[in-house]
Design an enzyme around this catalytic site. Structure first.
Site, PDB file in Angstrom:
ATOM      1  N   GLY A  69     -52.909 -42.556  37.164  1.00 64.70           N
ATOM      2  CA  GLY A  69     -51.726 -42.893  36.380  1.00 64.70           C
ATOM      3  C   GLY A  69     -51.380 -44.367  36.407  1.00 64.70           C
ATOM      4  O   GLY A  69     -52.230 -45.244  36.283  1.00 64.70           O
TER       5      GLY A  69
ATOM      6  N   LYS B 246     -39.446 -41.606  38.830  1.00 64.24           N
ATOM      7  CA  LYS B 246     -38.711 -40.353  39.023  1.00 64.24           C
ATOM      8  C   LYS B 246     -38.989 -39.726  40.375  1.00 64.24           C
ATOM      9  O   LYS B 246     -40.096 -39.280  40.648  1.00 64.24           O
ATOM     10  CB  LYS B 246     -39.070 -39.366  37.910  1.00 64.24           C
ATOM     11  CG  LYS B 246     -38.660 -39.821  36.517  1.00 64.24           C
ATOM     12  CD  LYS B 246     -39.035 -38.783  35.471  1.00 64.24           C
ATOM     13  CE  LYS B 246     -38.630 -39.217  34.081  1.00 64.24           C
ATOM     14  NZ  LYS B 246     -39.026 -38.213  33.059  1.00 64.24           N
TER      15      LYS B 246
ATOM     16  N   GLY C 113     -51.242 -36.625  37.874  1.00 61.93           N
ATOM     17  CA  GLY C 113     -50.560 -35.347  38.018  1.00 61.93           C
ATOM     18  C   GLY C 113     -51.358 -34.341  38.815  1.00 61.93           C
ATOM     19  O   GLY C 113     -50.818 -33.623  39.661  1.00 61.93           O
TER      20      GLY C 113
ATOM     21  N   ARG D  74     -61.089 -44.466  32.459  1.00 60.98           N
ATOM     22  CA  ARG D  74     -61.421 -43.043  32.398  1.00 60.98           C
ATOM     23  C   ARG D  74     -62.726 -42.809  31.635  1.00 60.98           C
ATOM     24  O   ARG D  74     -63.472 -41.875  31.953  1.00 60.98           O
ATOM     25  CB  ARG D  74     -60.273 -42.262  31.767  1.00 60.98           C
ATOM     26  CG  ARG D  74     -59.097 -42.073  32.726  1.00 60.98           C
ATOM     27  CD  ARG D  74     -57.951 -41.351  32.095  1.00 60.98           C
ATOM     28  NE  ARG D  74     -56.961 -40.981  33.104  1.00 60.98           N
ATOM     29  CZ  ARG D  74     -55.745 -40.538  32.827  1.00 60.98           C
ATOM     30  NH1 ARG D  74     -55.368 -40.404  31.571  1.00 60.98           N
ATOM     31  NH2 ARG D  74     -54.905 -40.224  33.799  1.00 60.98           N
TER      32      ARG D  74
END
Length: 401
Positions: A356, A200, A380, A35
């Site tokens: 991510g 998830k 996200g 990043r």
């Protein structure tokens, strides 16, 4: 949306840049500087234009007060190394150190402010509290550049409110991210394959719901695959799954069948007795996960199946590893998936690794960023864009352009 050129001559101007420098740390050691590297082109362009570049960012999830473990000091040191000149580090965000650092700047200098989230106003739910902090940030600068794609889905002071107070533009990183994601959602070249993994399923339900009308194939891996297996009535042993999402997964499987979208699930699973690198490992059919066993990766036949399903793709989006790639016994599925993406990239497909854990996985497994079409800096934000949601940090810039 305006780019840097829309701000005019920036020589001598103070430019506040919202970057995404939320890098993983082992103590004070940065374990993946991707990043930071992604932020360099915009910072460099502004510095070379003679602007006085004030970089702001967050790290981790402090609770509105300073926490030493979340200090951006290690990032300032690494940013200095990558830029090849000193980046002065302010020990606060809008306090005496920030003002002194900015006041001492010359044209082309770069200052990094301390973690934005050490201030409660950055993430405050009330507009008044956010506005107060945004006004203090804006008081340091003459113009604002949004270049932290990983936060544009958040309505936060440095992402949204500051843009209402200063002449504003989109940085090169954010522009590239938006351009790539639009290619995934507006008339993508087909076949269009989406690969979703991670732990998830609930985090990706809205993405699946939206993509059922856009993608040709969805390949499911990671912990979320077991909720899909449970929705088919299969035995999943002690594998991670989300009981509250079983009904939704059953509905998606039915809708996919009706609409001709292919949802591909593993045919074999790597299992262990527990979530540990030294657990005894076995490979079983996806229909026969033993009671007491935990699924921790897709199996070798599934890895080949997924590679085959990617072979003719012209557009691919991938978010989420296939298994617990941090542990060597359960990294093979993610490794095979990454290699399949690299192969199809080499054949001319647009491949997007959705930030991510996926971005961390490909780098940890030895792949170069250049082996993929695009590695997103915002997991996200990418997912919310693909859900069809408006991203506040983008809409505020669109409204001003």
């Amino acid at each position: 949306m305006g780019d840097l050129a829309s701000l005019g001559d920036l020589r001598g101007k103070r430019v506040l840049v919202r970057s995404d420098l939320n890098v993983p740390l082992d103590g004070t050691t940065i374990t993946d500087d991707g990043r930071i590297r992604a932020s360099l082109p915009t910072i460099t362009a502004l510095s070379e234009a003679g602007a006085r570049v004030i970089v702001c960012a967050h790290l981790g999830r402090p609770k509105g007060a300073p926490e030493e473990r979340y200090s951006l000091a290690p990032v300032a040191a690494r940013l200095s190394e990558l830029l090849g000149h000193e980046v002065r580090f302010a020990a606060d965000t809008v306090g005496p150190s920030a003002h002194a650092s900015v006041d001492a700047m010359s044209d082309g200098d770069v200052v990094l402010l301390e973690n934005l989230r050490f201030n409660a106003g950055e993430t405050a739910k009330t507009e008044a509290e956010r506005a107060e902090f945004a006004a203090a940030l804006a008081g340091l600068a003459d113009a604002y550049v949004s270049d932290g794609f990983g936060v544009v889905h958040r309505k936060q002071a440095s992402v949204y409110d500051v843009a209402t107070l200063l002449p504003s533009a989109m940085g090169g990183l954010v522009k590239t991210e938006v351009d790539v994601l639009r290619r995934l959602t507006v008339d993508p070249e087909r076949p269009y394959v989406v690969v979703l993994g991670g732990a998830k399923v609930a985090d990706k339900l809205a993405v699946i719901d939206n993509l059922l009308g856009k993608a040709d194939r969805l390949l499911i891996g990671g912990g979320m695959l077991f909720t899909f297996l449970a929705a088919q009535g299969r035995e999943i042993g002690n594998s991670l799954f989300d009981a509250d999402s079983v009904a939704a997964c059953r509905e998606y499987l039915a809708r996919a069948s009706e609409s001709g979208v292919e949802i591909v699930l593993p045919v074999d699973i790597v299992v262990g007795a527990e979530f540990a690198a030294d657990t005894e490992v076995d490979v079983v059919d996806a229909d026969h996960i033993p009671a007491g066993a935990m699924g921790l990766d897709i199996g070798p036949r599934s890895a080949q199946l997924y590679a085959d399903k990617l072979a003719d793709a012209r557009t691919v989006f991938w978010n989420g590893p296939m298994g617990a790639f941090e542990m060597e016994p359960f990294a093979a599925g993610t490794l095979a998936l990454a290699q399949a993406l690299a192969d199809v990239t080499a054949r001319g497909a647009l491949t997007v690794v959705g930030g991510g854990d996926s971005a961390a996985a490909v780098r940890r497994l030895g792949f170069a960023d250049t082996q993929f079409g695009h590695i997103s800096t915002g997991g996200g934000a990418s997912l919310e864009y693909l859900e069809g949601k408006a991203l506040p940090g983008i809409t505020i810039l669109e409204g001003k352009s």
